[in-house]
Scaffold this motif. Structure first.
Motif, PDB file in Angstrom:
ATOM      1  N   ILE A  19       0.664  -1.249   0.046  1.00  0.00           N
ATOM      2  CA  ILE A  19       0.091   0.061   0.050  1.00  0.00           C
ATOM      3  C   ILE A  19       0.945   1.123   0.095  1.00  0.00           C
ATOM      4  O   ILE A  19       1.901   1.251   0.772  1.00  0.00           O
ATOM      5  N   LYS A  20       0.389   2.194  -0.834  1.00  0.00           N
ATOM      6  CA  LYS A  20       1.210   3.492  -0.858  1.00  0.00           C
ATOM      7  C   LYS A  20       0.180   4.519  -0.937  1.00  0.00           C
ATOM      8  O   LYS A  20      -0.828   4.544  -1.623  1.00  0.00           O
ATOM      9  N   GLY A  21       0.438   5.827  -0.037  1.00  0.00           N
ATOM     10  CA  GLY A  21      -0.447   6.691  -0.005  1.00  0.00           C
ATOM     11  C   GLY A  21      -0.191   7.655   0.974  1.00  0.00           C
ATOM     12  O   GLY A  21       1.241   7.976   1.158  1.00  0.00           O
ATOM     13  N   GLU A  22      -1.112   8.305   1.472  1.00  0.00           N
ATOM     14  CA  GLU A  22      -0.421   9.473   2.176  1.00  0.00           C
ATOM     15  C   GLU A  22      -1.475   9.417   3.803  1.00  0.00           C
ATOM     16  O   GLU A  22      -2.934   9.116   3.591  1.00  0.00           O
ATOM     17  N   VAL A  23      -0.711   9.681   4.845  1.00  0.00           N
ATOM     18  CA  VAL A  23      -1.695   9.533   6.018  1.00  0.00           C
ATOM     19  C   VAL A  23      -2.682  10.792   6.376  1.00  0.00           C
ATOM     20  O   VAL A  23      -1.990  11.827   6.183  1.00  0.00           O
ATOM     21  N   LYS A  24      -3.817  10.604   6.230  1.00  0.00           N
ATOM     22  CA  LYS A  24      -4.755  11.710   6.637  1.00  0.00           C
ATOM     23  C   LYS A  24      -5.056  12.006   8.157  1.00  0.00           C
ATOM     24  O   LYS A  24      -5.252  13.094   8.294  1.00  0.00           O
ATOM     25  N   SER A  25      -5.148  10.845   8.798  1.00  0.00           N
ATOM     26  CA  SER A  25      -5.554  11.002  10.144  1.00  0.00           C
ATOM     27  C   SER A  25      -5.152  10.044  10.867  1.00  0.00           C
ATOM     28  O   SER A  25      -4.887   8.771  10.323  1.00  0.00           O
ATOM     29  N   LEU A  26      -5.096  10.002  12.303  1.00  0.00           N
ATOM     30  CA  LEU A  26      -4.653   8.872  13.199  1.00  0.00           C
ATOM     31  C   LEU A  26      -5.480   8.923  14.250  1.00  0.00           C
ATOM     32  O   LEU A  26      -5.832   9.793  14.968  1.00  0.00           O
ATOM     33  N   ASP A  27      -5.958   7.742  14.798  1.00  0.00           N
ATOM     34  CA  ASP A  27      -6.831   7.356  15.907  1.00  0.00           C
ATOM     35  C   ASP A  27      -5.771   6.548  17.109  1.00  0.00           C
ATOM     36  O   ASP A  27      -6.071   5.396  16.738  1.00  0.00           O
ATOM     37  N   PRO A  28      -5.263   7.455  17.904  1.00  0.00           N
ATOM     38  CA  PRO A  28      -4.177   6.570  18.677  1.00  0.00           C
ATOM     39  C   PRO A  28      -5.051   5.700  19.688  1.00  0.00           C
ATOM     40  O   PRO A  28      -4.401   4.512  20.014  1.00  0.00           O
ATOM     41  N   LEU A  29      -6.229   5.989  20.105  1.00  0.00           N
ATOM     42  CA  LEU A  29      -6.995   5.247  21.087  1.00  0.00           C
ATOM     43  C   LEU A  29      -7.034   3.683  20.305  1.00  0.00           C
ATOM     44  O   LEU A  29      -7.013   2.704  21.150  1.00  0.00           O
ATOM     45  N   ASN A  30      -7.674   3.739  19.335  1.00  0.00           N
ATOM     46  CA  ASN A  30      -8.053   2.391  18.583  1.00  0.00           C
ATOM     47  C   ASN A  30      -6.881   2.050  17.549  1.00  0.00           C
ATOM     48  O   ASN A  30      -7.308   1.122  17.000  1.00  0.00           O
ATOM     49  N   LYS A  31      -5.786   2.767  17.549  1.00  0.00           N
ATOM     50  CA  LYS A  31      -4.918   2.480  16.565  1.00  0.00           C
ATOM     51  C   LYS A  31      -5.156   2.201  15.157  1.00  0.00           C
ATOM     52  O   LYS A  31      -5.327   1.233  14.579  1.00  0.00           O
ATOM     53  N   ILE A  32      -6.046   3.372  14.768  1.00  0.00           N
ATOM     54  CA  ILE A  32      -6.468   3.280  13.045  1.00  0.00           C
ATOM     55  C   ILE A  32      -5.887   4.541  12.550  1.00  0.00           C
ATOM     56  O   ILE A  32      -5.697   5.627  12.964  1.00  0.00           O
ATOM     57  N   VAL A  33      -5.595   4.103  11.266  1.00  0.00           N
ATOM     58  CA  VAL A  33      -4.877   5.315  10.292  1.00  0.00           C
ATOM     59  C   VAL A  33      -5.870   5.330   8.931  1.00  0.00           C
ATOM     60  O   VAL A  33      -6.280   4.440   8.420  1.00  0.00           O
ATOM     61  N   LYS A  34      -6.331   6.592   8.741  1.00  0.00           N
ATOM     62  CA  LYS A  34      -6.872   6.968   7.538  1.00  0.00           C
ATOM     63  C   LYS A  34      -5.691   7.063   6.566  1.00  0.00           C
ATOM     64  O   LYS A  34      -5.136   7.968   6.896  1.00  0.00           O
ATOM     65  N   ILE A  35      -5.624   6.514   5.509  1.00  0.00           N
ATOM     66  CA  ILE A  35      -4.907   6.652   4.237  1.00  0.00           C
ATOM     67  C   ILE A  35      -5.477   6.939   3.074  1.00  0.00           C
ATOM     68  O   ILE A  35      -6.673   6.267   2.780  1.00  0.00           O
ATOM     69  N   LYS A  36      -5.230   7.880   2.452  1.00  0.00           N
ATOM     70  CA  LYS A  36      -5.458   8.216   1.146  1.00  0.00           C
ATOM     71  C   LYS A  36      -4.457   7.373   0.192  1.00  0.00           C
ATOM     72  O   LYS A  36      -3.379   7.715  -0.058  1.00  0.00           O
TER      73      LYS A  36
END
Length: 83
Positions: free
Chosen positions: A9-26
């Motif tokens: 996967i290649k993209g850009e990190v849009k946001s991070l949710d540290p509590l649930n360890k979730i990353v939003k990637i474009k």
């Protein structure tokens, strides 16, 4: 049990949710699994999650098993930007 598949996967990190360890990637298209879009991915490993920075490019691996998927093998963003 479904076979475990993996895709780069290649993209850009849009946001991070540290509590649930979730990353939003474009992200760009992911193999034959998914078209290019922006979506959230769980990150199982804390060390991998720690390498992610909002607004930074990301290169990693998406693991897919049935309906479950997650991001792992995150390359350090400093290394990624040098290439």
């Amino acid at each position: 049990q479904e076979p475990l598949k993996q895709y780069p996967i290649k993209g850009e990190v849009k946001s991070l949710d540290p509590l649930n360890k979730i990353v939003k990637i474009k992200h760009e298209q992911i193999g034959d699994w998914m078209e290019a879009m922006t979506m959230e991915f769980p990150v199982k490993d804390s060390a991998d999650f720690g390498k992610l920075k909002e607004g930074q490019p990301v290169n990693a691996t998406v693991y897919v098993q049935g309906l479950n998927y997650w991001v792992a093998n995150v390359q350090d963003s400093a290394e990624t930007s040098k290439k």
